[in-house]
Design an enzyme around this catalytic site. Structure first.
Site, PDB file in Angstrom:
ATOM      1  N   TYR A 233       6.002 -21.907 -41.146  1.00 11.96           N
ATOM      2  CA  TYR A 233       4.980 -21.563 -39.720  1.00 11.96           C
ATOM      3  C   TYR A 233       4.465 -22.939 -39.434  1.00 11.96           C
ATOM      4  CZ  TYR A 233       1.095 -20.274 -37.216  1.00 11.96           C
ATOM      5  OH  TYR A 233       0.150 -20.050 -36.368  1.00 11.96           O
TER       6      TYR A 233
ATOM      7  N   LYS B 237       4.730 -25.060 -36.280  1.00 13.22           N
ATOM      8  CA  LYS B 237       3.788 -25.304 -35.291  1.00 13.22           C
ATOM      9  C   LYS B 237       3.482 -26.716 -35.112  1.00 13.22           C
ATOM     10  CE  LYS B 237       1.638 -22.569 -33.477  1.00 13.22           C
ATOM     11  NZ  LYS B 237       1.662 -22.090 -32.248  1.00 13.22           N
TER      12      LYS B 237
END
Lengths: 904, 341
Positions: free
Chosen positions: B134, B138
């Site tokens: 993640y 990101k």
């Protein structure tokens, strides 16, 4: 004929700009003159810097860089920079200067340096600067060129080896036959040892730069010869030159040539003994002892900044124009330079020495037989001393001390338990102008040792325990025993005199002339609870002003009578002009004082005034109601006659003051605010505290200034620094600034601390106290903590005491500290509390307690990030009241970062 | 202003859409499911479908991009497809559509290297060193977005830290659910200070960032801001507060932080060979998040965005209490975390 020619410094040495490196004949030297000339600025004067053994001019790289930066920085409008040229030589056979194979004596070295400056055409005003044996050479040059000497600056050095004093052990080793050559040139041991004693350790690249000129044994020959040239005894060929220089330095001191001594206290060779010798030769010098720095003080601390400051403040010429012109003239600077502290000490007040009352009462037949000092801890003679007897004893001891050699300005460390003997000694020393050094046993052995070394007394008067400690820890000073000793012990403890003999020697002798108001009187050490203990210097004028301020404020008259359960004030009775009594207690342990002992003391002297410390008051209150040893009716009658009672030495709660008042119902309780630097600043009564109980102000109300004392506040900025212009505007949080006739004269041998304490203060004598607080609209001062404990949050600076008081209103909180965690400017406030009942292990507070604490702090608009509990907050040993917030903050920071939870 | 909000079916995306709609902006949302926000135009679609993205962006003046794959574990390719490629698709479409303002909603974890963070600012995103798929994706997405700043399109990145509030499935419901089943341990002593963001504050801050792209373009354009409540609290206090708001027993038992990290690593490995299952009970990243300090310097955020949080943590917990008192408590275990593409 050179074995190795002089070379210039290579590029790439850390901190050294190779443009400063020059070679002239056999000499390598650093010089910013050409750089200054290229920029079109003309030097005010030249600093001639001489390194010691075994370093080289690299030692001075920071100064030459800083001086060049300062000279070439743009000046503010209307401001004129002084411009300092720095010439730093490598002595011949040393550094990058030539190796000629010649051995050079001290006299030759001084002459060599003179020849070099002549060849360089250095004819303007010169300030010499030297370190180690380079200090001696630089002073030799100074003595020989006094006509154009503008000042002398020295880092750890020595010009005099007292006859009979032991050569420092490391040098004895270096000089020992066999060890000498092996240690100095064959191997680089001497060089390596010198580099290794830096505090903290030198970076590797800096160490390499120091080693650069000394890589082979031949390169190190100069080191060996330099060590061999140390005049260790009278027969040494360089001894005469050393003595000549030493005498010359004293003449410079007598001429008030500006002088600066920056000293690393942790120097195994140039110890404080030599600092003291230099101070005695250069009495007007600015002196700063760096407690944690060592021999390589130039590496251990920022010395360049202080040197430049001194040059600009004390060596600068009378006017900016004459300075520029003065570069060509000779003697102009030295004559016009100002010497420190030409300030009037005591304003317009007429000076009345603190022994004046003693003289009068002792001489007046009407009072001579009245009691002056009572000591209820003593039995037999000494329990009660009359004015006549005390005066007589003081005169005998004073004259006796003079007989055994104590002179005005000599320092006498008094390590004697409070009581009539100490009282007599203090007044005797003061009377002959000896400077009493007082350091409290509460500092502990290490703290006391630092204090004794720092103050370097010539005499030490103590009882057996103190003499034994002095012996074990190597404290300085000729030993005088305050009590009789058997010959064996006398020898073991190195005692030269016994007080009884001193007093006997003074019997019937004339006293020397009295000291004046501007003469030094005392060095008092701070408690050490707010940083390392510092010596604070008082003059006679300031001590006398203190006594007069106290007497006037508390309305002390001849018939007052004074009970003192707080050791320092026991000494003040005779100066305040009234009889004083020490109750039956262990004066060094305030928690041994009972209510009945206070009542006995009050009765014994019909006292109207009682001085106690909060710890003593607590015990008095507790014992007042004790079934067996509590007060009877007669005791209560006696205590009922007390008119004024003072809690002093540490903060006290209104509740405890009120409890004490219930025992002395006729007395008005006072709790003054002060510190070692100014013992009486403000005062507040219990009624005054109650009157502001509902005020919205944060902090502890300490009342209004007393007597000549004045208070201003220098506002804190967002970084928590006290940068605001001093002001009496109400409600502004800032550092408390103090002025008073009885303010300290200065710190002792801490010039930079003086400079910091007087930074940006109004005209006159002011002191930055390090406390923070605010004034209210009625001129009352509220203390909110220490400057060092101010939190810098994203919403601005936050003083701890206000939120701590709010948190302490929570029932389950016994005591609280508010500290900051996180980086400056974004700190989060954390409450660390002692809970009721006490937490079994430190850590996060239970939810209910945390919520109550947060809510209480929110009432005073302080958001609390976390609430931690501990069994006991860390406090100072001396008062058990000053919380060690610095330690707590770093502990809380670790815990709240997810680290282990140990005890703080 | 016509604003496209992606990921409005999530807690924060929905809140942003509501704030914008409430003040009169014309709001279109874009995600796979209905946003559930009244007064907005929902466009259903996925970021991995360029045509759907282009259609959604058409006519917008501004984009607030919240849609992302946010679970703690999963197939790295899926993370990249949504969080990197999807962001690129959206940026391309926005540029073509003449969008002027683009708020990339990111996460402080893009610059988080696993140490404790104590009062730090917003460091540069670092896809190589960020921890977990993640955070890595990101980080790459934020770098892509900020690189587009300039010309007619201006971009700002906002990194809210640990957003929570009523209806939150990410933190609150998981905590409450585990606590209700007695399966919520405290890691270590629970004293590590954690910054969190109450959802209303996060939404207001994001809208403030959007507005500043208009009126303080050169101050905020191309920059990233961490956004929090500015009230770090010990993690145990936060968990206790949330549990009490929901009426469940706060955690009482403790797991040493080091053990949790090790266990988290093992669980992560196990979950990798069990595709399709729900969220693992513990990951290394989560163990670190819950046992080391994470709090931030908010001074620049507050001054540059000309904004400060309006709801305190205590007020937020009070809202949460009201929420749980007026809605059915969650009885079933939380399912797949919102995969708001």
């Amino acid at each position: 004929m050179s074995l190795r020619a002089a070379t210039s410094a290579p590029a790439g040495l850390p901190g050294l700009d190779p443009r400063f490196s020059h070679v002239r004949g056999e000499w390598h030297y650093l010089d910013n003159g050409p750089v200054l000339a290229a920029r079109g600025v003309h030097p005010t004067a030249t600093v001639l810097a001489v390194h010691g053994n075994p370093t080289w001019s690299y030692l001075w790289r920071d100064l030459i860089a800083a001086a060049t930066d300062r000279a070439t920085a743009p000046a503010a409008p209307g401001e004129v920079h002084d411009v300092w040229r720095v010439v730093a030589v490598d002595q011949l056979e040393m550094g990058l200067s030539a190796r000629t194979g010649r051995r050079r004596t001290l006299a030759e070295r001084v002459a060599d340096l003179g020849a070099f400056t002549e060849a360089l055409g250095l004819d303007g005003p010169v300030v010499t600067l030297g370190h180690d044996w380079g200090g001696v050479v630089s002073l030799g040059w100074a003595v020989d060129h006094a006509d154009r000497l503008a000042g002398v600056a020295l880092l750890n050095t020595a010009v005099h080896q007292p006859d009979g004093a032991a050569i420092p052990a490391p040098l004895r080793l270096a000089l020992a036959r066999g060890v000498h050559r092996l240690g100095t040139s064959t191997t680089p041991a001497f060089l390596e040892t010198t580099l290794a004693i830096a505090h903290p350790r030198l970076p590797d690249d800096v160490s390499r730069a120091y080693r650069l000129p000394y890589r082979s044994a031949a390169d190190r020959a100069g080191i060996e010869q330099f060590v061999a040239d140390i005049p260790v005894d009278l027969d040494h060929p360089s001894r005469a030159e050393l003595d000549r220089i030493a005498a010359g330095v004293a003449r410079l001191g007598a001429r008030d040539v500006p002088a600066l001594l920056l000293w690393g206290a942790r120097d195994p060779v140039f110890s404080d003994r030599y600092l003291d010798d230099l101070v005695s030769r250069l009495p007007g010098a600015h002196v700063h002892r760096f407690e944690h720095a060592g021999h390589l003080v130039a590496e251990d601390v920022d010395y360049a900044g202080p040197v430049l400051r001194w040059l600009e403040d004390d060596v600068r010429p009378a006017g900016p124009d004459t300075g520029r012109a003065g570069a060509g003239g000779t003697g102009a600077l030295a004559g016009s330079a100002t010497v420190s502290r030409d300030r009037p000490a005591s304003g317009t007040r007429t000076f009345r020495p603190i022994w004046a009352t003693l003289d009068e009462r002792g001489a007046d037949p009407a009072t001579a037989r009245e009691p002056a000092v009572l000591d209820l801890t003593a039995t037999g003679p000494g329990r009660e001393v009359s004015w006549g007897a005390l005066d007589h004893q003081v005169r005998r001891i004073a004259a006796g001390l003079h007989e055994v050699g104590v002179r005005r300005g000599d320092r006498v460390s008094l390590l004697v338990r409070p009581g009539p003997t100490l009282t007599a000694l203090v007044y005797a020393c003061l009377r002959i102008g000896a400077v009493v050094v007082v350091a409290d046993a509460g500092l502990g052995l290490r703290g006391l040792t630092r204090a004794q070394r720092g103050a370097w007394p010539q005499y030490l008067i103590g009882q057996t325990t103190a003499l034994a400690a002095a012996r074990a820890a190597g404290w300085p000073g000729v030993r005088i025993s305050a009590e009789p000793l058997d010959p064996v012990r006398r020898r073991v403890l190195g005692v030269e005199h016994e007080l009884v003999d001193v007093a006997r020697a003074g019997e019937g002798r004339e006293l020397p002339p009295e000291p004046g108001p501007d003469d030094a009187a005392a060095v008092l050490f701070t408690s050490g609870s707010t940083g390392p203990a510092k010596g604070v210097l008082y003059t006679h004028g300031r001590l006398s002003a203190l006594c007069e301020a106290l007497a006037a404020h508390l309305d002390v008259g001849p018939t007052t009578g004074l009970v003192t359960g707080f050791a320092p004030f026991a000494l003040l009775g005779p100066a305040l002009g009234t009889r004083s009594v020490t109750p039956d207690m262990d004066v060094s342990a305030p928690r041994t004082l009972t209510a009945r002992a206070v009542a006995d003391a009050v009765r014994a002297t019909d006292a109207r005034l009682v001085f106690l410390s909060p710890a003593a008051i607590l015990h008095v209150v507790e014992t007042a109601v004790d079934a067996d040893s509590g007060l009877d009716d007669a005791d209560r009658d006696a205590l009922g006659r007390v008119e004024t009672f003072l809690s002093t030495g540490a903060p006290i709660s209104a509740e405890l003051l009120a409890a004490a008042q219930s025992i002395m119902p006729g007395a008005e309780p006072h709790t003054p605010y002060g510190m070692t630097e100014c013992l009486l600043v403000t005062d507040v009564t219990l009624a005054g505290i109650r009157a502001v109980a509902d005020a919205p102000d944060a902090g502890v109300c300490v009342g209004r200034p007393v007597g000549s004392a004045r208070v201003l506040v220098s506002a804190l900025d967002d970084d928590g620094a006290a940068t605001g212009a001093p002001s009496d505007e109400p409600g502004v949080l800032g550092e408390v600034l103090i002025s008073a006739e009885h303010l300290k004269e200065s710190y002792d041998r801490r010039w930079l601390t003086d400079v910091a304490a007087e930074r940006d203060t109004p005209p006159g004598r002011w002191h930055r106290s390090g406390d923070v607080g605010h004034l209210d609209a009625d001129g009352r001062l509220w203390i909110e903590g220490r400057l060092a404990h101010v939190l810098t949050t994203a919403r601005g600076p936050l003083a701890p005491v206000g939120p701590e008081q709010a948190v302490e209103r929570v029932d389950a909180v016994r005591r609280a500290a508010v500290v900051g965690v996180g980086p400056a400017g974004v700190q989060q406030a954390v409450a660390v509390v002692e809970s009721l009942p006490a937490a079994r292990r430190p850590g996060l507070a239970p939810t209910a307690l945390a919520e109550a604490v947060r809510a209480a702090a929110a009432d005073v608009s302080v958001p609390i990030a976390a609430v931690l509990v501990v069994a006991e907050l860390p406090t100072d040993v001396r008062h058990n009241s000053k919380i060690d917030r610095a330690r707590l903050a770093s502990w809380a920071g670790r815990v709240l970062a997810g680290g282990r939870v140990g005890a703080p | 202003m016509r604003v496209l909000v992606t990921g409005a079916s999530g807690l924060l995306g929905g809140a942003v859409a509501r704030v914008l709609a409430a003040r009169g902006d014309q709001v279109r949302t874009f995600q796979r499911r209905p946003s559930g926000v009244a007064g907005v135009e929902d466009v259903a679609g996925s970021l991995v479908d360029p045509r759907a993205v282009a259609a959604a962006v058409t006519g917008a003046d501004a984009v607030v991009h919240l849609a992302a794959k946010v679970s703690l574990t999963g197939d790295p390719a899926e993370f990249a497809a949504v969080n990197v490629d999807g962001t690129r698709t959206l940026l391309d479409a926005a540029e073509r559509a003449g969008v002027r303002a683009f708020v990339q909603v990111s996460s402080p974890s893009v610059a988080h290297l696993g140490d404790s963070l104590v009062g730090v600012g917003a460091g540069p995103a670092d896809p190589r060193r960020a921890r977990g798929e993640y955070a890595r994706t990101k980080a790459a997405g934020e770098l892509l977005a900020l690189a587009r700043d300039g010309g007619t399109l201006r971009v700002v990145a906002v990194r809210p830290h640990v957003v929570w509030g009523p209806g939150d499935t990410q933190l609150v419901e998981r905590v409450v659910d585990r606590a209700a089943r007695g399966r919520l341990p405290l890691l270590g002593h629970g004293a590590a200070l954690i910054d969190t963001t109450y959802v209303d504050n996060a939404a207001d801050g994001i809208v403030a960032a959007l507005d500043r792209l208009g009126d303080r373009t050169d101050v905020v354009g191309g920059r990233a801001y961490v956004l929090t409540n500015g009230e770090p609290r010990p993690v145990a206090d936060l968990l206790t507060g949330i549990c009490r708001a929901a009426g469940v027993e706060p955690p009482r038992w403790r797991v040493p932080a080091g053990l949790a990290r090790t266990a988290g690593g093992m669980v992560e490995a196990a979950w990798r060979v069990r595709p399709g299952a729900d969220e693992p009970p513990m990951t290394r990243f989560l163990a670190e998040q819950l046992s080391t300090a994470h709090w931030f310097d908010q001074r620049e955020t507050w001054s540059d965005l000309d904004w400060t949080p309006a709801t305190t943590i205590d007020e937020g917990l009070h809202h949460l209490t009201t929420h749980y008192a007026t809605t059915q408590p969650t009885t079933q275990p939380t399912t797949q975390a919102s995969n708001t593409t």
